[in-house]
Scaffold this active site. Structure first.
Site, short mmCIF file in Angstrom:
data_model
loop_
_atom_site.label_atom_id
_atom_site.label_comp_id
_atom_site.label_asym_id
_atom_site.label_seq_id
_atom_site.Cartn_x
_atom_site.Cartn_y
_atom_site.Cartn_z
N ASP A 13 0.79 -1.34 0.25
CA ASP A 13 -0.01 0.05 0.02
C ASP A 13 0.84 1.45 -0.05
OD1 ASP A 13 -2.23 -1.58 0.07
OD2 ASP A 13 -2.24 -1.71 2.30
N GLU A 14 2.09 1.15 -0.77
CA GLU A 14 3.05 2.35 -0.62
C GLU A 14 2.42 3.46 -1.67
OE1 GLU A 14 3.59 -0.70 -0.95
OE2 GLU A 14 5.37 -1.25 0.44
N LYS A 16 2.13 2.12 -5.02
CA LYS A 16 2.49 1.44 -6.42
C LYS A 16 1.65 1.98 -7.41
CE LYS A 16 2.60 -2.59 -4.38
NZ LYS A 16 2.10 -2.23 -2.86
N ASN A 38 -5.22 -10.28 -3.48
CA ASN A 38 -5.00 -9.72 -2.17
C ASN A 38 -4.45 -8.18 -2.38
OD1 ASN A 38 -2.63 -10.78 -3.57
ND2 ASN A 38 -1.75 -11.31 -1.45
N GLY A 40 -4.44 -4.53 -3.59
CA GLY A 40 -5.36 -3.37 -4.22
C GLY A 40 -4.60 -2.01 -4.59
N HIS A 41 -4.56 -1.88 -5.78
CA HIS A 41 -3.84 -0.70 -6.38
C HIS A 41 -4.76 0.39 -6.75
CE1 HIS A 41 -0.25 -4.05 -6.93
NE2 HIS A 41 -0.52 -3.66 -5.81
N ARG A 139 2.32 -29.47 -4.99
CA ARG A 139 2.03 -30.07 -6.53
C ARG A 139 0.57 -30.76 -6.49
NH1 ARG A 139 7.66 -33.10 -5.90
NH2 ARG A 139 6.53 -33.66 -4.00
N GLN A 216 2.15 -6.12 -3.03
CA GLN A 216 2.58 -6.13 -1.59
C GLN A 216 3.84 -5.45 -1.54
OE1 GLN A 216 1.77 -9.59 -3.14
NE2 GLN A 216 -0.54 -8.97 -2.62
N THR A 291 -8.35 -3.14 -0.38
CA THR A 291 -9.08 -4.63 -0.34
C THR A 291 -10.12 -5.13 0.55
OG1 THR A 291 -6.93 -5.48 -1.88
CG2 THR A 291 -8.56 -6.87 -1.00
N THR A 292 -9.94 -4.73 1.82
CA THR A 292 -10.65 -5.34 2.89
C THR A 292 -11.42 -4.04 3.52
OG1 THR A 292 -8.79 -5.30 4.26
CG2 THR A 292 -8.95 -7.42 3.16
N PRO A 295 -8.79 -0.73 9.02
CA PRO A 295 -7.98 0.38 9.25
C PRO A 295 -6.38 0.14 9.11
CG PRO A 295 -9.15 -0.30 11.19
CD PRO A 295 -9.67 -1.03 10.00
N ARG A 296 -5.54 0.54 8.70
CA ARG A 296 -4.12 0.54 8.61
C ARG A 296 -3.58 0.86 9.89
NH1 ARG A 296 -3.69 2.45 2.33
NH2 ARG A 296 -4.63 0.77 1.62
N LYS A 322 2.90 10.44 -0.57
CA LYS A 322 1.88 10.89 0.71
C LYS A 322 2.76 11.64 1.50
CE LYS A 322 -1.50 8.15 1.44
NZ LYS A 322 -2.39 6.89 1.44
P1 GDP Z 1 -0.69 0.32 -3.59
O1 GDP Z 1 -1.19 -1.03 -3.06
O2 GDP Z 1 1.10 0.22 -3.13
O3 GDP Z 1 -1.07 0.62 -5.16
O4 GDP Z 1 -1.23 1.24 -2.58
P2 GDP Z 1 -2.70 1.61 -2.32
O5 GDP Z 1 -3.66 2.03 -3.64
O6 GDP Z 1 -3.36 0.39 -1.60
O7 GDP Z 1 -2.75 2.88 -1.20
C1 GDP Z 1 -2.30 4.02 -1.52
C2 GDP Z 1 -3.27 5.21 -1.25
O8 GDP Z 1 -3.00 6.32 -1.15
C3 GDP Z 1 -4.48 5.12 -2.34
O9 GDP Z 1 -5.67 5.43 -1.92
C4 GDP Z 1 -4.00 6.25 -3.16
O10 GDP Z 1 -4.79 6.87 -4.04
C5 GDP Z 1 -3.38 7.24 -2.32
N1 GDP Z 1 -2.29 7.88 -2.48
C6 GDP Z 1 -1.07 7.77 -3.48
N2 GDP Z 1 -0.01 8.73 -3.63
C7 GDP Z 1 -0.78 9.53 -2.66
C8 GDP Z 1 -0.04 10.88 -2.22
O11 GDP Z 1 0.98 11.32 -2.65
N3 GDP Z 1 -0.94 11.45 -1.51
C9 GDP Z 1 -2.10 11.16 -1.01
N4 GDP Z 1 -2.86 12.01 -0.15
N5 GDP Z 1 -2.74 10.03 -1.28
C10 GDP Z 1 -2.00 9.14 -2.10
P1 IMO Z 2 -0.78 -4.24 -2.34
O1 IMO Z 2 -0.37 -5.02 -3.32
C1 IMO Z 2 -0.98 -4.58 2.14
C2 IMO Z 2 -0.88 -8.56 3.90
C3 IMO Z 2 -2.15 -8.83 4.73
C4 IMO Z 2 -1.53 -9.74 5.71
C5 IMO Z 2 -0.78 -10.60 4.61
C6 IMO Z 2 -1.05 -11.93 4.42
O2 IMO Z 2 -2.24 -3.44 -2.27
O3 IMO Z 2 0.20 -3.43 -1.48
P2 IMO Z 2 -2.44 -12.69 2.28
O4 IMO Z 2 -4.04 -12.44 1.96
O5 IMO Z 2 -1.62 -12.18 1.16
O6 IMO Z 2 -2.42 -14.11 2.64
O7 IMO Z 2 -2.23 -11.86 3.58
O8 IMO Z 2 -0.20 -9.59 3.93
N1 IMO Z 2 -1.10 -8.25 2.44
C7 IMO Z 2 -1.07 -6.79 2.09
N2 IMO Z 2 -1.13 -5.67 2.73
N3 IMO Z 2 -1.13 -4.33 0.87
C8 IMO Z 2 -1.42 -5.61 0.19
O9 IMO Z 2 -1.34 -5.69 -1.25
C9 IMO Z 2 -1.38 -6.85 0.76
N4 IMO Z 2 -1.41 -7.94 0.39
C10 IMO Z 2 -1.39 -8.76 1.32
O10 IMO Z 2 -2.89 -7.75 5.29
O11 IMO Z 2 -1.04 -9.18 6.77
MG MG Z 3 -2.69 -1.67 -1.78
#
Ligand code: GDP
Ligand code: IMO
Ligand code: MG
Length: 402
Positions: A13-14, A16, A38, A40-41, A139, A216, A291-292, A295-296, A322
């Site tokens: 959730d950085e 990406k 799993n 969520g981008h 397997r 991830q 995805t779920t 709260p992070r 961010k």
């Molecule tokens: P990913 O899984 O690495 O693609 O990240 P996620 O989409 O799960 O979570 C990132 C969240 O931060 C999303 O809701 C984006 O829309 C939001 N986001 C991304 N970059 C920025 C930023 O620079 N500032 C803010 N405020 N939100 C951002």
């Molecule tokens: P993106 O690509 C954040 C975490 C779950 C759990 C662990 C194992 O959006 O960054 P799983 O369902 O994979 O067996 O769960 O990994 N997890 C993530 N956390 N972002 C994700 O994907 C994740 N995919 C899995 O919360 O701690």
């Molecule tokens: Mg994500």
């Protein structure tokens, strides 16, 4: 454009998705090599939020074909639902825009049942990911090509038998019903099936730029993350060649990190902030799972962890997202080491609103100092800084800045 790898450098959730969306403007292929739904981008395009789970975020750029490699796992019903959602949002993807490896492993209802029965200890996403990868390695997994050939029944029977033995109380659907449903969904996806490895080999031969989209993050890697609180796949650069079936030179290796840190699910988190500042970051950063909806957990940035991500991925650059969320926190703590008593912090002065900045010079000196410390301590330059979720709220830093 050279070949680019984008990976998460923390616990997922950085941001990406938004970084991939930016870089895919120049790519011809966008490729997922591991993980499943799993992930969520999130992208925000013209105010419209789109969340991708298995489909590469780069595939939303019209000139960029999405590929899903053999290292991924897929639930046919969930992929169909994702395609339908995208189409409804104005992004229809036909087989010219998206390809699927026939060697993908299929997430079955038995995997979902097992994940729901056992996943709470780790705090999984409940998408059946761990059990699917476990069956692959044992397997007894179901590949998409085997499902399409109509040979799934004995494999499904073995999976059902195992889950029933482990959890006698669970209600499990019958093999025949599961097979029929999976097959109907898989047949709808059959036109997307392609030899991902051969397509990519041809792309390399004609120098078509390829973007690999990690899911991830490094600290969730099955081997190198905070085991056992990890996901079940290789989330780092090492997963690319085996996850697509081809060795490819990755010229730019971009590690995405938030300006702070978050984690969903259980497991160690040394820089976690409990209290009002953590709540402020969660609210301002909308830190709830894509995805779920969970709260992070929120915390300070952890530079030793980023150094590990840099080593694992051979990072050539960092993308810091961010940073706008940190506005108005008077003192920002940066973990620079892990000592016997926990993280060792350097405290830096905070800054105000940075969301309108579009260039290095437009960032306040305190924000510049913050980014400089990250680059210096990780030993990797910061080349992308994002200050908002919208496409335009991002800057590329020239050589010579941190
Ligand atoms: P990913 O899984 O690495 O693609 O990240 P996620 O989409 O799960 O979570 C990132 C969240 O931060 C999303 O809701 C984006 O829309 C939001 N986001 C991304 N970059 C920025 C930023 O620079 N500032 C803010 N405020 N939100 C951002
Ligand atoms: P993106 O690509 C954040 C975490 C779950 C759990 C662990 C194992 O959006 O960054 P799983 O369902 O994979 O067996 O769960 O990994 N997890 C993530 N956390 N972002 C994700 O994907 C994740 N995919 C899995 O919360 O701690
Ligand atoms: Mg994500």
């Amino acid at each position: 454009m050279p070949n680019v790898l984008v990976v998460g450098a923390q616990w997922g959730d950085e941001g990406k998705g938004r970084v991939v969306d930016h870089l895919a403007a120049d790519a011809v292929y966008a490729v997922r090599f591991g993980g499943g739904a799993n992930a969520g981008h999130t992208l925000v395009v013209n105010g419209q939020k789109v969340v991708l789970h298995l489909i590469p975020a780069g595939a939303l750029r019209p000139g960029c074909r999405g590929l899903i490699g053999n290292g991924c796992v897929m639930s046919p019903a969930s992929l169909r639902a994702e395609l339908a959602r995208l189409a409804a949002a104005g992004h229809p993807l036909d087989p010219a825009r998206l390809g699927l490896s026939p060697r993908l492993h299929v997430v079955t209802p038995y995997h979902l049942a097992l994940d729901r029965a056992e996943g709470a200890a780790v705090g999984t996403t409940g998408r059946g990911i761990g059990p699917c990868y476990a069956d692959k390695v044992a397997r007894r997994g179901l590949r998409l090509e085997v499902l399409l050939r109509g040979e799934a029944a004995p494999i499904l029977a073995a999976q059902r038998h195992l889950v029933a033995a482990l959890h006698p109380g669970l209600e499990l659907p019958a093999v025949e019903a599961v097979e029929a449903e999976l097959r109907a969904d898989a047949e709808a996806l059959a036109p997307f099936v392609t030899d991902v490895d051969l397509e990519l080999e041809a792309a390399v031969r004609c120098d078509a730029p390829i973007l690999f989209e990690g899911a991830q993050g490094a600290l969730l890697d099955i081997d190198h993350g905070t085991y056992p609180f990890v996901t079940s796949s290789t989330t780092t650069a090492g997963g690319v060649a085996s996850g697509v079936g081809l060795w490819i030179d990755l010229h730019r290796r971009v590690g995405v990190t938030k300006a702070y840190s978050t984690r969903v699910g259980h497991g160690p988190y040394p820089t976690e902030i409990e209290g009002p500042i953590g709540d402020q970051i969660r609210t301002k950063g909308a830190e709830f799972g894509s995805t779920t909806g969970r709260p992070r957990r929120c915390g300070w940035i952890d530079l030793p962890a980023l150094r590990q991500a840099a080593r694992l991925n051979g990072l050539t650059e960092l993308a810091v997202t961010k940073i706008d969320v940190l506005a108005d926190i008077p003192v920002l703590r940066v973990a620079v080491e892990h000592g016997p008593d926990g993280p060792v912090y350097v405290d830096l002065p905070g800054f105000g609103d940075v969301s309108a900045a579009r260039a290095w010079e437009e960032l306040p000196p305190a924000a510049q100092r913050y980014l400089q410390l990250i680059a210096e301590q990780v030993g990797v330059p910061v080349r992308i800084v994002s200050v908002g979720a919208e496409r335009a709220a991002l800057m590329t830093l020239p050589e010579g800045t941190p």
